[in-house]
Structure formats: structure tokens, C-alpha cells
Design a protein around this motif. Sequence first.
Motif, PDB file in Angstrom:
ATOM      1  N   TYR A   1     -10.665  21.494  -4.944  1.00 42.91           N
ATOM      2  CA  TYR A   1     -10.222  20.096  -4.064  1.00 42.91           C
ATOM      3  C   TYR A   1     -10.583  20.084  -2.926  1.00 42.91           C
ATOM      4  CZ  TYR A   1      -7.418  16.041  -3.408  1.00 42.91           C
ATOM      5  OH  TYR A   1      -6.858  14.870  -3.060  1.00 42.91           O
ATOM      6  N   ALA A   2     -10.291  21.368  -2.087  1.00 43.00           N
ATOM      7  CA  ALA A   2     -10.577  21.348  -0.601  1.00 43.00           C
ATOM      8  C   ALA A   2     -12.027  20.931  -0.508  1.00 43.00           C
ATOM      9  CB  ALA A   2      -9.921  22.705  -0.287  1.00 43.00           C
ATOM     10  N   ILE A   3     -13.007  21.836  -1.011  1.00 47.83           N
ATOM     11  CA  ILE A   3     -14.361  21.903  -0.575  1.00 47.83           C
ATOM     12  C   ILE A   3     -14.904  20.183  -0.879  1.00 47.83           C
ATOM     13  CG2 ILE A   3     -16.532  22.743  -1.250  1.00 47.83           C
ATOM     14  CD1 ILE A   3     -15.028  25.281  -1.394  1.00 47.83           C
ATOM     15  N   LEU A   4     -14.714  19.956  -1.887  1.00 45.29           N
ATOM     16  CA  LEU A   4     -15.162  18.433  -2.416  1.00 45.29           C
ATOM     17  C   LEU A   4     -14.756  17.258  -1.356  1.00 45.29           C
ATOM     18  CD1 LEU A   4     -15.543  18.610  -6.354  1.00 45.29           C
ATOM     19  CD2 LEU A   4     -17.479  19.126  -4.554  1.00 45.29           C
ATOM     20  N   SER A   5     -13.312  17.423  -1.161  1.00 43.05           N
ATOM     21  CA  SER A   5     -12.626  16.603  -0.457  1.00 43.05           C
ATOM     22  C   SER A   5     -13.150  16.391   1.080  1.00 43.05           C
ATOM     23  CB  SER A   5     -11.165  16.772  -0.273  1.00 43.05           C
ATOM     24  OG  SER A   5     -10.771  16.507  -1.765  1.00 43.05           O
ATOM     25  N   GLN A   6     -13.194  17.670   1.392  1.00 46.00           N
ATOM     26  CA  GLN A   6     -13.750  17.911   2.967  1.00 46.00           C
ATOM     27  C   GLN A   6     -15.399  17.141   3.058  1.00 46.00           C
ATOM     28  OE1 GLN A   6     -14.869  21.803   3.717  1.00 46.00           O
ATOM     29  NE2 GLN A   6     -15.001  21.485   5.817  1.00 46.00           N
ATOM     30  N   GLN A   7     -15.941  17.457   2.128  1.00 46.77           N
ATOM     31  CA  GLN A   7     -17.688  17.208   2.110  1.00 46.77           C
ATOM     32  C   GLN A   7     -17.667  15.523   1.774  1.00 46.77           C
ATOM     33  OE1 GLN A   7     -20.480  19.053  -0.379  1.00 46.77           O
ATOM     34  NE2 GLN A   7     -19.973  21.048   0.548  1.00 46.77           N
ATOM     35  N   ILE A   8     -16.776  14.975   0.897  1.00 49.02           N
ATOM     36  CA  ILE A   8     -16.687  13.318   0.757  1.00 49.02           C
ATOM     37  C   ILE A   8     -16.204  12.790   2.038  1.00 49.02           C
ATOM     38  CG2 ILE A   8     -15.530  11.750  -0.318  1.00 49.02           C
ATOM     39  CD1 ILE A   8     -15.378  13.526  -2.898  1.00 49.02           C
ATOM     40  N   LEU A   9     -15.188  13.517   2.545  1.00 49.81           N
ATOM     41  CA  LEU A   9     -14.669  13.277   4.046  1.00 49.81           C
ATOM     42  C   LEU A   9     -15.658  12.945   5.070  1.00 49.81           C
ATOM     43  CD1 LEU A   9     -11.122  14.575   4.704  1.00 49.81           C
ATOM     44  CD2 LEU A   9     -11.886  12.427   5.475  1.00 49.81           C
ATOM     45  N   GLN A  10     -16.740  14.179   5.154  1.00 43.50           N
ATOM     46  CA  GLN A  10     -17.675  14.092   6.212  1.00 43.50           C
ATOM     47  C   GLN A  10     -18.758  13.048   5.938  1.00 43.50           C
ATOM     48  OE1 GLN A  10     -18.790  18.295   6.137  1.00 43.50           O
ATOM     49  NE2 GLN A  10     -17.217  18.672   7.630  1.00 43.50           N
ATOM     50  N   ARG A  11     -19.005  12.803   4.492  1.00 44.21           N
ATOM     51  CA  ARG A  11     -20.108  11.979   4.191  1.00 44.21           C
ATOM     52  C   ARG A  11     -19.558  10.448   4.215  1.00 44.21           C
ATOM     53  NH1 ARG A  11     -24.866  11.352   1.937  1.00 44.21           N
ATOM     54  NH2 ARG A  11     -25.297  10.043   0.266  1.00 44.21           N
ATOM     55  N   HIS A  12     -18.193  10.326   4.370  1.00 42.15           N
ATOM     56  CA  HIS A  12     -17.682   8.619   4.453  1.00 42.15           C
ATOM     57  C   HIS A  12     -16.961   8.465   5.777  1.00 42.15           C
ATOM     58  CE1 HIS A  12     -19.167   7.542   0.321  1.00 42.15           C
ATOM     59  NE2 HIS A  12     -19.054   8.780  -0.130  1.00 42.15           N
TER      60      HIS A  12
ATOM     61  N   SER B   1       0.766  -1.386   0.038  1.00 44.14           N
ATOM     62  CA  SER B   1       0.071   0.038  -0.049  1.00 44.14           C
ATOM     63  C   SER B   1       1.080   1.248  -0.006  1.00 44.14           C
ATOM     64  CB  SER B   1      -0.956  -0.108   1.073  1.00 44.14           C
ATOM     65  OG  SER B   1      -0.014   0.156   2.400  1.00 44.14           O
ATOM     66  N   ASP B   2       0.279   2.290  -0.632  1.00 41.66           N
ATOM     67  CA  ASP B   2       1.085   3.658  -0.716  1.00 41.66           C
ATOM     68  C   ASP B   2       1.686   4.074   0.589  1.00 41.66           C
ATOM     69  OD1 ASP B   2      -0.052   3.478  -3.208  1.00 41.66           O
ATOM     70  OD2 ASP B   2      -0.921   5.289  -3.131  1.00 41.66           O
ATOM     71  N   GLN B   3       1.075   4.028   1.672  1.00 39.62           N
ATOM     72  CA  GLN B   3       1.597   4.580   2.928  1.00 39.62           C
ATOM     73  C   GLN B   3       2.809   3.699   3.679  1.00 39.62           C
ATOM     74  OE1 GLN B   3      -1.701   3.685   2.161  1.00 39.62           O
ATOM     75  NE2 GLN B   3      -2.734   3.070   3.984  1.00 39.62           N
ATOM     76  N   SER B   4       2.742   2.487   3.049  1.00 40.28           N
ATOM     77  CA  SER B   4       3.746   1.627   3.509  1.00 40.28           C
ATOM     78  C   SER B   4       4.964   1.752   3.113  1.00 40.28           C
ATOM     79  CB  SER B   4       3.263   0.134   3.521  1.00 40.28           C
ATOM     80  OG  SER B   4       2.155  -0.012   4.252  1.00 40.28           O
ATOM     81  N   ILE B   5       5.227   2.197   1.663  1.00 38.21           N
ATOM     82  CA  ILE B   5       6.404   2.266   0.850  1.00 38.21           C
ATOM     83  C   ILE B   5       7.650   2.666   1.743  1.00 38.21           C
ATOM     84  CG2 ILE B   5       7.300   3.109  -1.192  1.00 38.21           C
ATOM     85  CD1 ILE B   5       4.707   2.765  -2.582  1.00 38.21           C
ATOM     86  N   ALA B   6       7.557   3.734   2.287  1.00 37.04           N
ATOM     87  CA  ALA B   6       8.502   4.419   2.762  1.00 37.04           C
ATOM     88  C   ALA B   6       9.176   3.619   3.984  1.00 37.04           C
ATOM     89  CB  ALA B   6       8.064   5.844   3.478  1.00 37.04           C
TER      90      ALA B   6
ATOM     91  N   ASP C   1      -7.580   9.469   3.500  1.00 39.89           N
ATOM     92  CA  ASP C   1      -5.970   9.286   3.285  1.00 39.89           C
ATOM     93  C   ASP C   1      -5.500  10.848   3.304  1.00 39.89           C
ATOM     94  OD1 ASP C   1      -3.414   9.346   2.443  1.00 39.89           O
ATOM     95  OD2 ASP C   1      -3.906   7.661   1.003  1.00 39.89           O
ATOM     96  N   GLN C   2      -5.132  11.435   4.542  1.00 39.56           N
ATOM     97  CA  GLN C   2      -4.814  12.729   4.600  1.00 39.56           C
ATOM     98  C   GLN C   2      -3.485  13.050   4.053  1.00 39.56           C
ATOM     99  OE1 GLN C   2      -7.294  14.281   6.637  1.00 39.56           O
ATOM    100  NE2 GLN C   2      -6.483  15.982   5.192  1.00 39.56           N
ATOM    101  N   ASN C   3      -2.417  12.026   4.053  1.00 37.48           N
ATOM    102  CA  ASN C   3      -1.144  12.085   3.368  1.00 37.48           C
ATOM    103  C   ASN C   3      -1.321  12.417   1.827  1.00 37.48           C
ATOM    104  OD1 ASN C   3       1.618  11.852   2.857  1.00 37.48           O
ATOM    105  ND2 ASN C   3       1.393   9.634   2.420  1.00 37.48           N
ATOM    106  N   ILE C   4      -2.333  11.990   1.234  1.00 34.62           N
ATOM    107  CA  ILE C   4      -2.509  12.052  -0.293  1.00 34.62           C
ATOM    108  C   ILE C   4      -3.105  13.498  -0.499  1.00 34.62           C
ATOM    109  CG2 ILE C   4      -3.680  11.347  -2.475  1.00 34.62           C
ATOM    110  CD1 ILE C   4      -1.479   9.637  -1.923  1.00 34.62           C
ATOM    111  N   LEU C   5      -4.187  13.655   0.367  1.00 31.94           N
ATOM    112  CA  LEU C   5      -4.920  14.878   0.236  1.00 31.94           C
ATOM    113  C   LEU C   5      -3.794  16.130   0.478  1.00 31.94           C
ATOM    114  CD1 LEU C   5      -8.102  14.090   2.335  1.00 31.94           C
ATOM    115  CD2 LEU C   5      -7.858  14.323  -0.141  1.00 31.94           C
ATOM    116  N   ASN C   6      -3.105  16.009   1.540  1.00 28.77           N
ATOM    117  CA  ASN C   6      -1.991  17.113   1.726  1.00 28.77           C
ATOM    118  C   ASN C   6      -1.112  17.210   0.374  1.00 28.77           C
ATOM    119  OD1 ASN C   6      -2.883  17.695   3.936  1.00 28.77           O
ATOM    120  ND2 ASN C   6      -1.379  16.486   5.247  1.00 28.77           N
TER     121      ASN C   6
END
Lengths: 259, 259
Positions: free
Chosen positions: B245-256, A66-71, B222-227
Motif C-alpha cells: 500500500y505504501a509503495i504503490l500509493s507513493q508512486q501514484i502520488l508522485q506520478r499524479h 465530500s468525505d473530508q467535509s463531513i466532520a 488525499d492524505q487523510n484516507i491514506l493515513n
Amino acid sequence: MRISLIGAGRVAYHLAQVLSAQHEIVQIYSRTMDKAQQLAKQFQAQAITQSEELTANVDLVIIAVSDQSIASVIGQIHPYLPYSLIVHTSGSTHLDVLKKAHTRAGVFYPLQTFSLERDIDWQTTPLFIEATNEQDQILLLDLANSLSNRVYNYSSSQRLSLHLAAVFACNFSNYCYDMAKQVVDAEQVDFSLLYPLILETANKATQNDPCQMQTGPAMRGDQNILNIHQQMLQQSQRPDLAEVYAILSQQILQRHQPS
Amino acid sequence: MRISLIGAGRVAYHLAQVLSAQHEIVQIYSRTMDKAQQLAKQFQAQAITQSEELTANVDLVIIAVSDQSIASVIGQIHPYLPYSLIVHTSGSTHLDVLKKAHTRAGVFYPLQTFSLERDIDWQTTPLFIEATNEQDQILLLDLANSLSNRVYNYSSSQRLSLHLAAVFACNFSNYCYDMAKQVVDAEQVDFSLLYPLILETANKATQNDPCQMQTGPAMRGDQNILNIHQQMLQQSQRPDLAEVYAILSQQILQRHQPS
């Protein structure tokens, strides 16, 4: 080539399957012995669960975790593999993550959905390769060309931008469908009425520049409809949908109705 | 029935064509005599350009003009048509716009793209009807059922919510494709690599609840990829894409990923 695999999941399975036809799969490393053995048995490889057991005498090591394990994985394995080319298979991980720990680093990324039940059509699967040095680049190019007709010499920033674009084109478009369904569900309207429009919109975007295919009230600059829609969303107590509607409409307006 | 048409565009043409098989087209009213005559000739109707020329002796008057003209058109014609049922054909205009001026008001909305070159498959075209009184509702229902197998007795708010949902599902998803193309274009990456993913996402949304089909870093939390993605967009000087990107990601996060 003598090839070892780090990981025993779906990507490792499909890579082992296609590579074993022309190459020797030497070791399969997984934290779980069961998983490692299951895969190793199929490809006459050795199953291992400790990095100390890794044999240095291989040409290529493929990290398929998985992506996060690569490092953390590269940190564990690189002392035992000083001479081998080590690649990862991730679309969203920069080459630098390997390069920082290991000189001969590379990427071998298949743009494909892997499941255990279905065979992969490797010939049509886009493969993205990258390496820190030119000889390894050629080695990966040859390997990729032996599998697929669609091989791309992309840099990490190109590969990462493809992944970022996929978030917009797929994850966000799907969320647009989700929001649309919530709008109609609230009024007991049949979501399936939108199916033909959804499919037609996606089809058109793959046949023309989507910018040219834009339609709707924001694109036309129809302030009357934009206001009506904003009112509807505010009255339905959905500030989240109203926020998305406002921002996307404003951006579409600016793109298509330059002042 | 004796039917008059207000407007001589694409919708008027296709309605006249299908209705003339079983009904009499009496008058065709357009601001432009040429357009009115062109259509009237084909259906043995009278071409007119002034509301004073309208004959009151018709059962049904269909307003097939652009959305923003409906309010002014009903104001002009209703004094000359005191007894007829008057309907509009707009998906996004409330019945009230006619009702305010005229008692016997209704809606006859075909969910379809009309072009002059292509024939309409009326049998599969969803038709949405609505009327101020029950008898007119039945009249429109009979008329609609004689054309299509997919007739819906939808209220104005249902019809308007369908149109609003179409903005999310089609206009906004297309803008997501447009943004994706801008992301890859900036890195000389081939947009067509995303075609299979785009089509698969649209297909899945028509076979399952799109909420269940959501994928991507925001859905996984996956906060790492989001950042990483946020950094990429900020570095590429695209605050507009970063905002979406910020708004849609935030809403998807809250929904899921409910906290």
C-alpha cells in the motif's frame, strides 16, 4: 418521511430523485444558493444556505458532501437538528465522525458511481446501512429495502475494509496497467497486445478465488526469469518499477512457494 | 517446406497441426518415445528420442520445449542440423540463446494460451518473428503471414519487454485482486461486491490510457484516507499489505501530484 438533504451535488440529486417518489424532501442545504435552488425547485423543497435556517421538524437528514467535509458539516448542523436521525453517505467515513456530535447517527452508503447524466439503477445498487441505535437501524433498513435488492447491514469497519479492498482491486490494478504500458512504450511495443490478457485476468478473478488463478514467474518460483526482469528494469533506469517488481514478486513467491 | 519439431507438448501439437496442412512434418523429437510417437502418428512423421537420429535434410527446425530447456536443447541438436534454420517459440528467451550455438537462428513466438482440448484461432493469434539473417527473416515472415493476420517483426528486447509488461498487467493485477480478497475476507465482507469495479477498471484500461484512468486516494492526494488505510493495515497485523500500500500509493502520488 420528511427528509432534508445537506449538499446539492450528484449524490444529493440522485437521492432526492429516488426518495421524492415516496417521501417529502423538505430542505436542501448548500453553501451556494444557485445549487441549492436548482435542486430544491425540482423536488418542491426549500433551498437554504445557512444552518440556522434548518428546520428541526424532519425525520431524516442526509449528509451528501465530500468525505473530508463531513466532520465540519455535522459540527455546524447538529445544534439545529436535535431530534432527527442524521446519516452520511460515505464509504470511507466511520460512523463515529457523526456519533461524536449527534446521538441519532447513521450511514446510508450506496456503492455506485454517480454522474448527473445517467440514471441510477437503484434496485441493483448495493446499499450499506448502519446506525447508533436499533430503531434507527430498522428505519434505515426499511428505507434501503424500498430502493434496492442488495442491502447490507455492515459495520463501519466492514464498510471501510470494502473501501480499502477497492483501492487494492481497482486503483492498484490500474496502476499495474499503467506500469505495463510504460514498459512497452519504452520499446515501441503495442500496448493493445495485452488487452486480451488484461480482460481475461479480470474475468477469471470474478469467477474464481484470485489466489488460485495466480500465474507468472514468481508464482512458479522461476528465479531465472525473475533475475532477467530485474536486470531489464535496472538497465532501463526505472528503479520505481524495479522496486514494485521486487516486492510483489517476493510476496507472490512467499504466498505460493512456502519454504 | 520440410519441418522437424523438437518437443511433443501442447505448442508442438498445435504447430504440427496447422503447419501440416501446407508443409511436411519430417521428424518429431521428444525424450519420451510414447509422446513422440503419439504426435508423429497423427502427422505421418518419424518419432525420435536421440539427437543423433535427426536428419539434416530439413528447412526448418522448431524448438517447442519449456523456456529453461532451450539452452541445453540447442547444444544437443545443432551439430546434427548444420544447414537448417532453427527457431524457438518462447516469449521470454532471447534470440542470442540460439545464436550462440547456431548461425541460422530465429524466433517464432505465438502470443497465445495453448491447451490440448481447444483449437487455436491462428488468424487472430499475434505472431512475433525474428532471425539472425535477412533471408531467414523473410522466410519466417512468409510462414507467419500464411497463418495469422497479426504478425510482428519484433526484436528480442521488444518481445521480452512485452513479457515483462504482461507480468505487471496480469500477474501483478491478479495479486492486487488476491490482496483485496484477503482484506475483505478478514472482515467477513463479500468479495463479489467488488466484481463490477474490477471489470470496469479492466475495461477502461483497454479503451483509454490507464494513466488517465487512475482514481483513488493516492491519485487525489488525499492524505487523510491514506493515513486511515495505513492504520487499518497495521492494526490488522498485515505488514506485507501495508508495504505494498505504501509503495504503490507513493508512486501514484508522485506520478499524479508532481511537487
